[in-house]
Design a protein around this motif. Structure first.
Motif, short mmCIF file in Angstrom:
data_model
loop_
_atom_site.label_atom_id
_atom_site.label_comp_id
_atom_site.label_asym_id
_atom_site.label_seq_id
_atom_site.Cartn_x
_atom_site.Cartn_y
_atom_site.Cartn_z
N SER A 59 0.83 -1.21 0.00
CA SER A 59 0.00 0.00 0.00
C SER A 59 0.86 1.26 0.00
O SER A 59 0.43 2.31 -0.47
CB SER A 59 -0.87 0.01 1.25
N HIS A 60 2.09 1.19 0.53
CA HIS A 60 2.95 2.36 0.63
C HIS A 60 4.22 2.19 -0.17
O HIS A 60 5.22 2.87 0.06
CB HIS A 60 3.24 2.68 2.11
N GLY A 61 4.16 1.27 -1.14
CA GLY A 61 5.32 0.98 -1.96
C GLY A 61 5.24 1.67 -3.30
O GLY A 61 4.66 2.75 -3.47
N ILE A 133 4.65 11.11 3.59
CA ILE A 133 5.89 10.62 4.22
C ILE A 133 5.95 9.09 4.27
O ILE A 133 6.85 8.52 4.87
CB ILE A 133 6.11 11.23 5.62
N GLY A 134 4.98 8.43 3.62
CA GLY A 134 5.06 6.99 3.40
C GLY A 134 4.81 6.18 4.66
O GLY A 134 3.97 6.51 5.50
N ARG A 135 5.60 5.11 4.79
CA ARG A 135 5.48 4.18 5.92
C ARG A 135 6.10 4.84 7.15
O ARG A 135 7.30 5.09 7.20
CB ARG A 135 6.25 2.90 5.56
N ILE A 136 5.29 5.10 8.16
CA ILE A 136 5.78 5.84 9.33
C ILE A 136 6.83 5.01 10.09
O ILE A 136 7.75 5.56 10.70
CB ILE A 136 4.62 6.25 10.26
N GLY A 137 6.70 3.68 10.03
CA GLY A 137 7.66 2.82 10.70
C GLY A 137 9.10 3.11 10.29
O GLY A 137 10.04 2.92 11.08
N ILE A 191 11.17 -3.25 18.48
CA ILE A 191 9.72 -3.43 18.37
C ILE A 191 9.19 -2.19 17.66
O ILE A 191 9.53 -1.06 18.03
CB ILE A 191 9.10 -3.60 19.77
N VAL A 192 8.42 -2.41 16.60
CA VAL A 192 7.92 -1.28 15.81
C VAL A 192 6.42 -1.46 15.59
O VAL A 192 6.00 -2.28 14.77
CB VAL A 192 8.64 -1.18 14.44
N LEU A 193 5.64 -0.72 16.37
CA LEU A 193 4.19 -0.72 16.14
C LEU A 193 3.91 0.43 15.19
O LEU A 193 4.17 1.60 15.51
CB LEU A 193 3.43 -0.52 17.45
N ASP A 194 3.42 0.13 14.02
CA ASP A 194 3.25 1.14 12.96
C ASP A 194 1.93 0.83 12.26
O ASP A 194 1.82 -0.19 11.58
CB ASP A 194 4.43 1.04 11.99
N MET A 195 0.95 1.69 12.43
CA MET A 195 -0.37 1.31 11.91
C MET A 195 -1.22 2.52 11.54
O MET A 195 -1.10 3.60 12.13
CB MET A 195 -1.11 0.53 13.00
N ALA A 196 -2.08 2.29 10.56
CA ALA A 196 -3.15 3.25 10.28
C ALA A 196 -4.16 3.14 11.42
O ALA A 196 -4.29 2.07 12.04
CB ALA A 196 -3.82 2.88 8.96
N THR A 197 -4.87 4.23 11.73
CA THR A 197 -5.93 4.11 12.73
C THR A 197 -7.24 3.68 12.09
O THR A 197 -8.21 3.40 12.79
CB THR A 197 -6.13 5.44 13.50
N GLY A 203 -4.33 2.35 1.03
CA GLY A 203 -3.56 1.68 -0.02
C GLY A 203 -3.87 0.19 -0.08
O GLY A 203 -3.79 -0.43 -1.14
N LYS A 204 -4.24 -0.40 1.06
CA LYS A 204 -4.55 -1.83 1.06
C LYS A 204 -5.89 -2.08 0.37
O LYS A 204 -6.10 -3.13 -0.24
CB LYS A 204 -4.52 -2.39 2.48
N VAL A 205 -6.79 -1.10 0.47
CA VAL A 205 -8.06 -1.21 -0.27
C VAL A 205 -7.76 -1.10 -1.77
O VAL A 205 -8.30 -1.85 -2.59
CB VAL A 205 -9.06 -0.11 0.18
N PRO A 326 5.10 -6.65 17.33
CA PRO A 326 5.06 -5.67 16.25
C PRO A 326 6.45 -5.44 15.64
O PRO A 326 7.42 -5.26 16.36
CB PRO A 326 4.53 -4.40 16.94
N GLY A 327 6.50 -5.48 14.33
CA GLY A 327 7.77 -5.34 13.61
C GLY A 327 8.22 -6.68 13.04
O GLY A 327 8.91 -6.71 12.02
N ASP A 328 7.82 -7.80 13.68
CA ASP A 328 8.21 -9.12 13.17
C ASP A 328 7.64 -9.40 11.78
O ASP A 328 8.37 -9.89 10.90
CB ASP A 328 7.74 -10.23 14.13
N PRO A 329 6.33 -9.12 11.54
CA PRO A 329 5.79 -9.47 10.22
C PRO A 329 6.55 -8.75 9.10
O PRO A 329 6.81 -9.34 8.04
CB PRO A 329 4.33 -8.98 10.27
N GLU A 330 6.94 -7.51 9.34
CA GLU A 330 7.65 -6.73 8.32
C GLU A 330 9.03 -7.34 8.06
O GLU A 330 9.47 -7.44 6.91
CB GLU A 330 7.79 -5.27 8.78
N ARG A 331 9.71 -7.77 9.13
CA ARG A 331 11.06 -8.35 8.95
C ARG A 331 10.97 -9.69 8.22
O ARG A 331 11.81 -10.00 7.39
CB ARG A 331 11.75 -8.50 10.31
#
Ligand code: NAD
Length: 372
Positions: A59-61, A133-137, A191-197, A203-205, A326-331
């Protein structure tokens, strides 16, 4: 750019739309250069977009490239704009992004924040009026790599309102992301919690719509306020809306993001005045904290590690492979996509070629760049 490109030489042969990160990066860079960006700016933006794909956030790529090109054409994204410091007092710094690329503004803002947090133990830094500013993570990870806890509140002005307030039936604001990143000791992962509210990022839609897939339950409402899993409600008039994550709780966090990122920085809160074609403006408030400020840095690391081990030891529920933080799925995604390439669906790829063509990048040349 460091994608381990040497390991990726044969990826294009595996599947036409499984493209190595370095080639996607070159394609995005070429499109931005044709769109008028200078070489350094184009590379910096392309690199961060492809990093988002690697981290699993398509979504942010690179799928954002056509929107950015629209932003340039609409005069909303200002090429070559450099960030300027508007206030600098003690722990507080306010940066104006001047409508320039968010990837450039985000990096400059975080560099200032890290420097100030090193001096004072804490930095409260606003970035206002930046293009996306893209992916806040990515910004949380930058602070974590420098040894700081960082908390980010972000609001967004776009071309339409997207997210319904809890209990409402039409879009009144957008996907206001929130991030907190925690540093880890050398060799350990942050640990990186990075999420839309919103329940998911818009972008995922878009990605689901392009792939002809449904979105998860409780993601969307149609224009009447009824729940639906059909992403096309966001692309037909009258439009539906995204729902906040966690019902009233996500909605509450979205309100806080709006106030701290928009009102506190002076960037402004969402309203109809801020809507414009081609516009994706972000305001962000970042708070950086030295986790050793109370004299317990080692204990902080040890306690976070202890807790992480404890939660990960929970037996996975049926159908779940492993418990993560949080952060594991991205890695995990990054490791897999570096190995196998980044999947790009036909619609997204066609939109990229069209965006390139619209600024004079020949389709054959674009295909040559990605190795097809
Ligand atoms: P998401 O729902 O995929 O992930 C949210 C968080 O949950 C992540 O920190 C992830 O590591 C964590 N997570 C996911 N699955 C997990 C699991 N099984 N166990 C433990 N943790 C798990 O993300 P999203 O809300 O769809 O947001 C996607 C991206 O969109 C983010 O990078 C966000 O910054 C970005 N975004 C940006 C803007 C903008 O205006 N710039 C707006 C909205 C979203």
């Amino acid at each position: 750019m460091n994608y381990g490109a040497g390991q990726l030489q044969n990826i294009c042969k595996v599947s036409k739309m499984q493209i190595p990160a370095d080639r996607l990066c070159s394609l995005a860079q070429a499109i931005f250069q044709h769109g008028g960006a200078d070489d350094g700016e184009a590379l910096q933006v392309a690199d961060k977009l492809v990093e988002a794909n690697l981290f699993g956030h398509d979504s942010h790529g690179i799928g954002m490239v056509p929107s950015y090109i629209n932003g340039i054409k609409a005069g909303e994204l200002k090429l070559g704009a450099a960030p300027t410091v508007e206030h600098d007092h003690g722990s507080f710094i306010l940066v104006n992004g001047n409508g320039g690329f968010g990837q450039v503004n985000g990096k400059a803002t975080m560099e200032l924040a890290i420097k100030r947090a090193r001096e004072l133990g804490v930095a409260v830094v606003g970035l206002k009026n930046s293009y996306h500013i893209g992916r806040i993570g990515a910004w949380g990870e930058m602070a974590a790599a420098a040894g700081f806890v960082s908390i980010h509140y972000v609001n967004v002005f776009g071309s339409s309102s997207l997210v319904a307030p809890h209990g409402g039936s039409d879009g009144r604001f957008t996907t206001n992301p929130y991030c907190t990143a925690l540093p880890a000791r050398d060799g350990a992962e942050p640990i990186v919690l990075d999420m839309a509210t919103s329940r998911v990022a818009m972008g995922k839609v878009r990605v689901a719509h392009n792939r002809g897939e449904e979105v998860p339950p409780e993601t969307l409402i149609d224009s009447q306020g009824n729940p639906t899993n059909d992403p096309s409600v966001m692309y037909t008039e009258p439009k539906g809306a995204l729902r906040t994550m966690g019902l009233h709780k996500g909605y509450g966090l979205a309100v806080i993001c709006e106030a701290l990122a928009g009102a506190f920085t002076g960037g402004g809160v969402f309203g109809p005045d801020h809507l414009a074609p081609g516009r994706i403006i972000n305001n962000m408030l970042c708070v950086l904290i030295d986790p050793g400020a109370f004299g317990h840095r080692e204990a902080f690391d040890a306690e976070v590690e202890k807790f992480t081990k404890w939660v990960k030891a929970s037996p996975p529920a049926p159908g779940v492979d492993e418990v993560m933080v949080p952060g594991d799925p991205e890695r995990k995604s990054r490791a897999e996509r570096l190995e196998n390439g980044i999947p790009i669906d036909d619609t997204t790829f066609e939109e990229l070629l069209a965006a390139g063509q619209s600024v004079g990048l020949d389709r054959d040349e674009a295909m040559r760049i990605v190795g097809n």
